[in-house]
Design a protein around this motif. Structure first.
Motif, mmCIF file in Angstrom:
data_model
loop_
_atom_site.group_PDB
_atom_site.id
_atom_site.type_symbol
_atom_site.label_atom_id
_atom_site.label_comp_id
_atom_site.label_asym_id
_atom_site.label_seq_id
_atom_site.Cartn_x
_atom_site.Cartn_y
_atom_site.Cartn_z
ATOM 1 N N GLU A 175 30.825 24.478 40.927
ATOM 2 C CA GLU A 175 29.791 25.432 41.337
ATOM 3 C C GLU A 175 30.384 26.803 41.618
ATOM 4 O OE1 GLU A 175 26.373 25.908 44.855
ATOM 5 O OE2 GLU A 175 27.611 24.086 44.699
ATOM 6 N N LEU A 176 31.579 26.812 42.202
ATOM 7 C CA LEU A 176 32.236 28.081 42.497
ATOM 8 C C LEU A 176 32.608 28.820 41.216
ATOM 9 C CD1 LEU A 176 33.202 29.799 44.869
ATOM 10 C CD2 LEU A 176 35.398 28.619 44.763
ATOM 11 N N ALA A 177 33.016 28.078 40.173
ATOM 12 C CA ALA A 177 33.388 28.705 38.899
ATOM 13 C C ALA A 177 32.201 29.414 38.264
ATOM 14 C CB ALA A 177 33.950 27.650 37.953
ATOM 15 N N GLN A 178 31.001 28.884 38.448
ATOM 16 C CA GLN A 178 29.810 29.496 37.876
ATOM 17 C C GLN A 178 29.377 30.742 38.641
ATOM 18 O OE1 GLN A 178 26.829 26.423 37.768
ATOM 19 N NE2 GLN A 178 27.976 25.129 36.342
ATOM 20 N N LEU A 179 29.773 30.848 39.894
ATOM 21 C CA LEU A 179 29.341 31.973 40.713
ATOM 22 C C LEU A 179 30.247 33.193 40.591
ATOM 23 C CD1 LEU A 179 28.417 30.053 44.008
ATOM 24 C CD2 LEU A 179 26.856 30.905 42.258
ATOM 25 N N LEU A 180 31.488 32.993 40.119
ATOM 26 C CA LEU A 180 32.443 34.101 40.081
ATOM 27 C C LEU A 180 32.242 34.937 38.822
ATOM 28 C CD1 LEU A 180 35.673 32.310 41.339
ATOM 29 C CD2 LEU A 180 34.027 33.669 42.638
ATOM 30 N N PRO A 181 32.052 36.252 38.940
ATOM 31 C CA PRO A 181 31.845 37.125 37.774
ATOM 32 C C PRO A 181 33.159 37.564 37.150
ATOM 33 C CG PRO A 181 31.582 38.383 39.785
ATOM 34 C CD PRO A 181 31.894 36.985 40.213
ATOM 35 N N LEU A 182 33.856 36.647 36.506
ATOM 36 C CA LEU A 182 35.134 36.943 35.874
ATOM 37 C C LEU A 182 35.016 36.785 34.367
ATOM 38 C CD1 LEU A 182 37.822 35.271 38.185
ATOM 39 C CD2 LEU A 182 37.390 37.710 37.874
ATOM 40 N N THR A 183 35.807 37.579 33.665
ATOM 41 C CA THR A 183 35.883 37.469 32.214
ATOM 42 C C THR A 183 37.356 37.369 31.821
ATOM 43 O OG1 THR A 183 33.900 38.857 32.001
ATOM 44 C CG2 THR A 183 35.248 38.547 30.032
ATOM 45 N N PRO A 184 37.766 36.280 31.185
ATOM 46 C CA PRO A 184 36.965 35.091 30.875
ATOM 47 C C PRO A 184 36.651 34.295 32.142
ATOM 48 C CG PRO A 184 39.260 34.704 30.353
ATOM 49 C CD PRO A 184 39.172 36.147 30.731
ATOM 50 N N PRO A 185 35.631 33.415 32.115
ATOM 51 C CA PRO A 185 35.277 32.619 33.292
ATOM 52 C C PRO A 185 36.455 31.775 33.763
ATOM 53 C CG PRO A 185 33.573 32.477 31.623
ATOM 54 C CD PRO A 185 34.743 33.159 30.975
ATOM 55 N N PRO A 186 36.588 31.583 35.067
ATOM 56 C CA PRO A 186 37.727 30.801 35.578
ATOM 57 C C PRO A 186 37.621 29.339 35.186
ATOM 58 C CG PRO A 186 36.175 31.283 37.329
ATOM 59 C CD PRO A 186 35.703 32.054 36.148
ATOM 60 N N LEU A 187 38.770 28.752 34.896
ATOM 61 C CA LEU A 187 38.843 27.330 34.576
ATOM 62 C C LEU A 187 38.990 26.528 35.868
ATOM 63 C CD1 LEU A 187 41.328 27.509 31.558
ATOM 64 C CD2 LEU A 187 38.824 27.424 31.487
ATOM 65 N N ILE A 188 38.602 25.267 35.793
ATOM 66 C CA ILE A 188 38.742 24.394 36.966
ATOM 67 C C ILE A 188 40.207 24.270 37.356
ATOM 68 C CG2 ILE A 188 38.318 22.089 37.873
ATOM 69 C CD1 ILE A 188 35.821 23.753 37.496
ATOM 70 N N GLU A 189 41.083 24.271 36.358
ATOM 71 C CA GLU A 189 42.515 24.175 36.646
ATOM 72 C C GLU A 189 42.996 25.380 37.454
ATOM 73 O OE1 GLU A 189 41.132 23.714 33.745
ATOM 74 O OE2 GLU A 189 41.460 21.559 33.419
ATOM 75 N N GLU A 190 42.468 26.571 37.096
ATOM 76 C CA GLU A 190 42.847 27.773 37.835
ATOM 77 C C GLU A 190 42.371 27.706 39.287
ATOM 78 O OE1 GLU A 190 42.922 31.655 35.201
ATOM 79 O OE2 GLU A 190 41.053 30.559 34.865
ATOM 80 N N LEU A 191 41.135 27.267 39.482
ATOM 81 C CA LEU A 191 40.608 27.149 40.842
ATOM 82 C C LEU A 191 41.346 26.083 41.634
ATOM 83 C CD1 LEU A 191 36.772 27.530 40.207
ATOM 84 C CD2 LEU A 191 38.249 29.100 41.467
ATOM 85 N N THR A 192 41.765 25.018 40.961
ATOM 86 C CA THR A 192 42.526 23.972 41.652
ATOM 87 C C THR A 192 43.855 24.525 42.157
ATOM 88 O OG1 THR A 192 41.502 22.276 40.256
ATOM 89 C CG2 THR A 192 43.516 21.682 41.425
ATOM 90 N N ILE A 193 44.512 25.339 41.320
ATOM 91 C CA ILE A 193 45.773 25.952 41.748
ATOM 92 C C ILE A 193 45.528 26.899 42.928
ATOM 93 C CG2 ILE A 193 47.626 27.504 41.037
ATOM 94 C CD1 ILE A 193 47.345 26.348 38.214
ATOM 95 N N ALA A 194 44.442 27.681 42.841
ATOM 96 C CA ALA A 194 44.119 28.585 43.944
ATOM 97 C C ALA A 194 43.797 27.808 45.218
ATOM 98 C CB ALA A 194 42.940 29.476 43.549
ATOM 99 N N LEU A 195 43.135 26.669 45.082
ATOM 100 C CA LEU A 195 42.816 25.842 46.257
ATOM 101 C C LEU A 195 44.088 25.299 46.883
ATOM 102 C CD1 LEU A 195 40.809 24.412 48.105
ATOM 103 C CD2 LEU A 195 40.652 22.582 46.410
#
Length: 469
Positions: A153-173
């Protein structure tokens, strides 16, 4: 054929006038709400004003030596203090007189969890994209420090180009979870406690604690030491030691950051020991300093006309407000003094000496209705040498002992607390055994009553009190 007719019946009934209803409502208010109401009245009623305490203060005594004779005069002192006050503590520069500044500009601001975490990630060697993802996760944390939003859900809310991958968010978490305080960024209690297990210094107990948290969290919540000992094949003493380590972890790490706000109780009445007796006084801090504006009252009375009906209503309301203030605190003081006379043994010997007391007894003694005493004791507090208590704490129904004497429920609760405090940790007492011990002391109390009082004391049942050390 039935006939229709009119009839008139008379009967007497008691009704409260609007002003009396208002007085009853004011009596039931807490001191904080009552003070807010009085301040509101002062703001909207021209005939009411707050007392100026400083105006009544005396002038400071003059010294023999004149100020101009000293090398460091009072004016120099004021100027020095002013320079210090106007100095910016963070940069050391002096604020100019032309700059807009106030005392609030120099006060420390509250540090939030998000601010605390952003301070840590901002000094890390991260790319702008990685920093943005880490800050997005930080802003999504709740006050407990948990991430309640899924990464998808967080990946869909972030206005990034290209859209963030789940792997990227996992690393950030994982990056956020490595920050202080430990356990922040967890998605549930299990993950939060696992993130903090490194704080357990004993490696053997750490391994047991991780196993309990990861696979047997339900048994941990129930404090089922017997089943945990059987499943993990460890002695009960080791399980108990590991549980003690887990209980020292923080399930709400977000609470450890930021300014903790404490709500303080301001007592309405203060009780002190004075010359062998108990002195009961109103707390001056809760009495509104309000009075009638005599200048406006005299001007109105001198030039009173029919078209001034609104001002007349204000004058009458001001008089009723002052009367209600006096009546409220007079009633509170009367009730408090009557309570102290009835419960003076409690003030001398503690809760075990609390006597049974009903609202009706106080009402009869001071000559008011029982409902008035009920309203006075609601949200009103008394400061005593033993602590601050709500007035209704001193009331309890009588319970007869085997000898026929009356005992208060408060004294029985205190006795139950003392019995549990003296029990063996390895063999705690069940509610039935506590009932038997009370019976041995001449107090006939049902087991369900003991259970209710134990729950009111927030004491766990027998199995959760058992220790295997």
């Amino acid at each position: 054929m039935s006939s229709m007719y009119l009839s008139v019946n008379t009967h007497q009934s008691q009704t409260l006038s609007p002003r009396l209803q208002r007085a009853v409502q004011l009596l039931q208010m807490s001191s904080l709400d009552f003070a807010a109401m009085v301040r509101s009245k002062v703001g909207e009623n021209p005939f009411l004003e707050e007392e100026d305490l400083e105006a009544n203060a005396g002038e400071p005594a003059a010294t023999d030596a004149p100020a101009q004779d000293s090398e460091f005069t009072r004016e120099d002192s004021f100027a020095s203090d002013r320079d210090i006050w106007l100095a910016d503590g963070s940069t050391g520069r002096r604020l100019k007189d032309s700059e807009d500044s106030s005392a609030m500009d120099l006060t420390a601001s509250d540090t939030t969890l998000a601010m605390h975490l952003r301070t840590q990630v901002n000094v890390m060697p991260l790319s702008s994209r990685d920093l943005y993802l880490a800050q997005a996760i930080i802003e999504s944390l709740d006050d407990d420090g948990y991430l309640r939003t899924s990464l998808e859900e967080l990946a869909q809310l972030l206005p990034l180009t290209p859209p963030p991958l789940i792997e990227e968010l996992t690393i950030a978490l994982r990056l956020v979870q490595s920050l202080d305080p430990a356990g922040v960024g967890a998605r549930d209690v299990r993950e939060c406690l696992m993130l903090q297990c490194s704080r357990i210094e004993d490696t053997f107990l750490r391994r047991i604690a991780k196993n309990i948290i990861e696979h047997h969290l339900d048994k941990l919540a129930a404090r089922d030491v017997g089943k945990l000992s059987k499943v993990l094949e460890q002695p009960a003493a080791h399980i108990e030691a590991a549980i003690a380590c887990i209980r020292r972890l923080n399930p709400r790490p977000g609470w450890s950051v930021g300014t903790s706000r404490t709500d303080y109780i301001v007592p309405d009445v203060i009780v002190r020991r004075s010359q062998g007796s108990w002195d009961v006084q109103l707390n001056p801090a809760v009495i509104p300093r309000v009075r009638m504006n005599k200048v406006y009252e005299e001007l109105f009375q001198r030039h009173r006309r029919k078209e001034h009906a609104e001002l007349a209503d204000h004058l009458q309301d001001a008089r009723w407000t002052l009367r209600n203030v006096a009546q409220r605190f007079s009633t509170i003081l009367d009730v408090a003094q009557a309570i102290v006379r009835k419960q003076h043994l409690f003030l001398e010997f503690g809760a075990m000496a609390m006597k049974p007391l009903l609202l009706r007894e106080i009402a009869d003694e001071i000559g008011v209705h029982e409902s008035t005493v009920s309203r006075v004791t609601n949200n009103k507090y008394m400061a005593t040498p033993l602590g601050v208590f709500e007035l209704k704490y001193f009331f309890s129904r009588p319970m007869l002992s085997a000898s026929g004497k009356a005992c208060s429920a408060t004294a029985i609760r205190e006795l139950i607390s003392d019995i549990i405090a003296a029990e063996s940790p390895a063999q705690p007492l069940s509610d039935g055994k506590i009932t038997d011990q009370l019976a041995m002391q001449g107090l006939v109390v049902a087991r369900r009553t003991v259970t209710k009082y134990r729950q009111l004391l927030q004491i766990a049942p027998v199995e959760k009190r058992r220790r295997y050390f």
